[in-house]
Design an enzyme around this catalytic site. Structure first.
Site, mmCIF file in Angstrom:
data_model
loop_
_atom_site.group_PDB
_atom_site.id
_atom_site.type_symbol
_atom_site.label_atom_id
_atom_site.label_comp_id
_atom_site.label_asym_id
_atom_site.label_seq_id
_atom_site.Cartn_x
_atom_site.Cartn_y
_atom_site.Cartn_z
ATOM 1 N N PRO A 1 0.815 -1.170 0.000
ATOM 2 C CA PRO A 1 0.000 0.000 0.000
ATOM 3 C C PRO A 1 0.873 1.253 0.000
ATOM 4 C CG PRO A 1 -0.749 -1.582 1.631
ATOM 5 C CD PRO A 1 0.407 -2.168 0.954
ATOM 6 N N GLU A 2 0.636 2.126 -0.943
ATOM 7 C CA GLU A 2 1.304 3.432 -0.954
ATOM 8 C C GLU A 2 0.295 4.449 -0.408
ATOM 9 O OE1 GLU A 2 3.247 4.207 -4.749
ATOM 10 O OE2 GLU A 2 3.311 2.081 -5.202
ATOM 11 N N ARG B 1 3.254 -11.207 4.598
ATOM 12 C CA ARG B 1 4.722 -11.269 4.607
ATOM 13 C C ARG B 1 5.354 -10.728 5.889
ATOM 14 N NH1 ARG B 1 6.815 -9.133 -1.114
ATOM 15 N NH2 ARG B 1 8.790 -9.877 -0.301
#
Length: 277
Positions: free
Chosen positions: A2-3, A114
């Site tokens: 996510p940016e 992750r």
DNA sequence: AGTGTATCCTGCAGGC
DNA sequence: TGCCTGCAGGATACAC
């Protein structure tokens, strides 16, 4: 990860769902997500009421009473999923890392496949120290093209690397750096200080356009990204270069190329973004 | 100052 | 089917 647009979309979805709730308990299922021990984190958040939900750079900030906040960096695969009861489909947590239980029985799960994400509880003072390291918010009305130009002029690094440096400009990641450089016609390998004032002005506009359009679309879903209700973002269909190597440029038809720069892929159109050399 | 490399992790796609 | 490699919206530490 996510940016900025994905973090903003998550914040907007989360805000109405959790502001006003009081944390009854924080269950830490994956301790490596915290930057402190479970035993110190739990008591800092237990019994606290959520006052607001905000974003800074790519971070989600959950402000609590008592001058502290939970700061969440979503990493590559982090999701924040609030629900009154276990949801179905893609909104269901698959890799829960931290589970907040509220006094009204609802739940917020930080889910992260992750585990590159982080969850911290910071005092106002600790947050201010952290916050000062981030560069300007690109969508801040006070962020001017001249500020971008002057900052670029001080750096010899490739402009794509420069854009990913959160100390220089906050919230831009690999997707939107690629798109903004395409829209402004600048090759990712161009030296930052070689960007002209006219190009910097175009880049400034392109960054804002790309980020605000992506927010309007609810972010970009390539693989993992989901919003606060498990939905996908719609910006992927608007991408010009990111992930499109080997495909035709939407403007000129040339094959989009990929190069590796600082160990990250950079995508560009060789015709629309002339090589610096 | 800036770059390449490695690291933290898991999952997926593609080649054989 | 399995095994292998490479790749992924991030961030940081290290040696050069």
């Amino acid at each position: 990860m996510p940016e900025l647009p994905e973090a903003e979309t998550i914040v907007r979805g989360l805000r109405p769902a959790i502001v006003g709730l009081t944390i009854a308990q924080a269950e830490v299922l994956k301790p490596d997500i915290l930057r402190e021990s479970k035993r110190s984190f739990g008591p800092k958040v237990r019994g606290r009421t959520i006052e607001s939900v905000d974003r800074r750079a790519k971070n989600v900030l959950i402000r609590l009473d008592g001058e502290r906040r939970i700061a969440i960096n979503l990493g590559m695969t982090g999701k924040l999923l609030p629900f009154p009861r276990p949801p179905r489909g893609s909104g269901r947590p698959t890799h829960p890392a931290v589970r907040f239980r509220f006094t009204d029985g609802s739940i917020l799960v930080f889910d992260d496949t992750r585990r590159f994400g982080t969850v911290e509880c910071l005092s106002d003072e600790e947050w201010q120290v952290r916050e000062a390291r981030f560069g300007p918010e690109p969508l801040d009305p006070k962020y001017a093209p001249a500020a971008l130009y002057e900052a670029l002029a001080q750096s010899r690094s490739p402009v794509r690397s420069w854009l990913l440096d959160q100390r220089k400009i906050a919230g831009v990641g690999n997707i939107y750096a690629a798109e903004a450089l395409f829209l402004s016609g600048i090759h990712p390998l161009r030296e930052a200080r070689a960007v002209t004032p006219a190009e910097a002005t175009r880049l400034h506009q392109a960054i804002r356009d790309v980020l605000s359009d992506a927010i309007d679309e609810g972010g970009t879903t390539i693989r993992d990204y989901r919003n606060a209700i498990g939905g996908e973002g719609g910006y992927a269909r608007l991408l010009f270069v990111y992930g499109r190597d080997g495909e035709a440029c939407r403007r000129c038809g040339s094959d989009i190329e990929r190069v590796v720069l600082s160990n990250r892929s950079a995508f560009f159109c060789p015709l629309c973004q002339p090589s610096p050399a």
